[in-house]
Design an enzyme around this catalytic site. Structure first.
Site, mmCIF file in Angstrom:
data_model
loop_
_atom_site.group_PDB
_atom_site.id
_atom_site.type_symbol
_atom_site.label_atom_id
_atom_site.label_comp_id
_atom_site.label_asym_id
_atom_site.label_seq_id
_atom_site.Cartn_x
_atom_site.Cartn_y
_atom_site.Cartn_z
ATOM 1 N N GLU A 200 45.129 32.098 33.205
ATOM 2 C CA GLU A 200 46.615 32.839 33.479
ATOM 3 C C GLU A 200 47.490 32.022 32.645
ATOM 4 O OE1 GLU A 200 47.209 32.950 37.959
ATOM 5 O OE2 GLU A 200 45.287 34.518 38.266
ATOM 6 N N LYS A 332 48.068 43.690 46.156
ATOM 7 C CA LYS A 332 47.784 43.895 44.199
ATOM 8 C C LYS A 332 47.460 45.451 44.454
ATOM 9 C CE LYS A 332 45.710 39.196 43.965
ATOM 10 N NZ LYS A 332 44.131 37.576 43.535
#
Length: 421
Positions: A200, A332
């Site tokens: 990330e 999510k």
């Protein structure tokens, strides 16, 4: 709102930020075109929607070609209607037949096509009555666990949130400053640091948990002083990846520790106090509803957030609510499968005053739809990472949303009100 009938759906194989195969879907509706690519996680809860059927991406695309005509004519601006149709076609509880990745891509591309046709921002299609406010960016700047290699901390993410920022541009810049400051501090301790990053975009350095937390706290404090407003530190423990079910302990391989559930609760509470943490994500494993509640007795002024615990699933959230497990939740979309599924979860969370954080995935794409999902669901934070094309795409979209609001109203968008700021 004017109905925008779907005309055509086309899927293709693409690759995400980790180089893994995924699906991208184009939806034509009215005079609009929408396109969405499905992300994928590394720290995956066992109760998430199944990304693909047994035959993988190719089988998912073959099935899409077979059933896509059943979606033609549906209103692209109605994500719940599209979800209902996908659920009927799939016939399982977790999209294991058609694949949650396809459900995600179809449902997200459809609302984008409707937004294009109607010349409206995507968030206003997802939630027509929302008063648009911008979430605070929550950025991972030191990584470990499943997002980094051996030698990195056991703890998966150390996170910065610029809670004192008044403008989204300042908030984005603040996290970039923290990220840069963290590298400077790592290089001060390790002159030969090669600048490695995890999935990330967070620094993947040879640090133990204590060193990483101390460095992170210093980076946040230095950036706060430099910019003149408060930035706070949070942690994603991703504790399910530390949990050994057979031994029933949390295994911290780097530090050589094994903690019982009671010791893990005490450890998390001590870290919260020592480092003034305001955000504690997945501090316990994905079935530890009661232990989450026990932790809440120790921690009174920080968000206790469920990700693997809840997996954007209303049924899991109802269990957490009944046991008072957490006061924050990760949203999510691809965990749930389709956009309509995720909106059902968001509505249940809002009705019970659960603080939402809309989140990316470690294997992400350059799509920026979740920025609009965050605004549409009035999420308090958006977890995107800080650097890297697929991460910054979400942050840049927040800047565009702000610009559009300014051009339409003469004022920049307000930031949301954030607990424990």
């Amino acid at each position: 709102m004017e109905a925008v009938p779907i005309k055509e759906i086309v899927g293709r194989l693409c690759f995400n930020s980790r180089g893994q195969e995924t699906v991208e879907v184009d939806v034509k509706a009215g005079n609009g075109l929408g396109r969405a690519m499905a992300p994928a996680g590394a720290s995956v809860g066992k109760f998430e929607a199944q990304n693909f059927p047994q035959g993988g991406v190719r089988e998912a695309l073959m099935l899409l070609r077979e059933y896509s005509t059943k979606l033609v004519g549906l209103d692209a601006s109605d994500p719940k209607a599209i979800t209902s149709a996908l659920r009927r076609i799939d016939g399982t509880t977790n999209y294991s037949r058609i694949g949650g990745a396809v459900a995600y891509a179809v449902s997200m591309a459809a609302v984008e096509a409707a937004a294009s046709h109607l010349n409206k921002p995507l968030y206003s299609i997802i939630s027509p009555n929302v008063e648009p406010k911008l979430p605070f960016p929550l950025g991972n700047f030191i990584g470990g666990g499943k997002h980094a290699g051996p030698g990195a901390p056991d703890i998966q993410e150390l996170l910065a949130c610029p809670v004192g920022a008044k403008r989204i541009e300042d908030a984005v810049r603040a996290n970039i400053t923290v990220h840069s400051e963290a590298r400077r501090l790592i290089e001060k301790r390790q002159p030969l640091f090669a600048g490695g990053k995890g999935d990330e975009g967070a620094w993947a350095a040879n640090l133990d948990n204590e060193e990483a937390l101390m460095l992170a706290a210093e980076a946040v404090a230095t950036a706060s002083d430099k910019l003149g407003f408060r930035i706070r530190l949070g942690v994603d423990f991703a504790a399910s990846s530390l949990w050994d079910e057979k031994e029933r302990v949390y295994v911290y391989a780097r530090s050589g520790k094994k903690l019982s559930p009671e010791e893990q609760i005490q450890f998390v509470a001590e870290l919260k106090d020592r480092f003034n943490l305001f955000y504690l994500e997945d501090p316990l494993h994905e079935d530890a509803f009661e232990d989450f509640y026990e932790l809440s007795k120790w921690v009174k002024d920080a968000l206790i957030v469920g990700d693997d615990l809840l997996v954007t699933n209303p049924s899991r959230l109802k269990i957490a609510l009944s046991k008072r497990s957490c006061d924050g939740a990760i949203l999510k979309v691809n965990q749930a499968g389709s956009l309509g599924d995720a909106l059902e979860f968001a509505e249940l969370a809002a009705a019970n005053k659960i603080v939402l954080t809309t989140s990316h995935r470690s294997g992400d794409t350059v799509d920026s739809h979740i920025s609009h999902v965050a605004v549409a669901t009035t999420s308090k934070m958006i977890k995107t990472g800080i650097v890297g094309g697929e991460r910054i795409a979400k942050l840049n979209e927040l800047l565009r949303i702000n610009e559009r609001i300014y051009l339409e109203t003469g004022s920049e968008a307000h930031m949301v009100s954030l607990p424990y700021a």
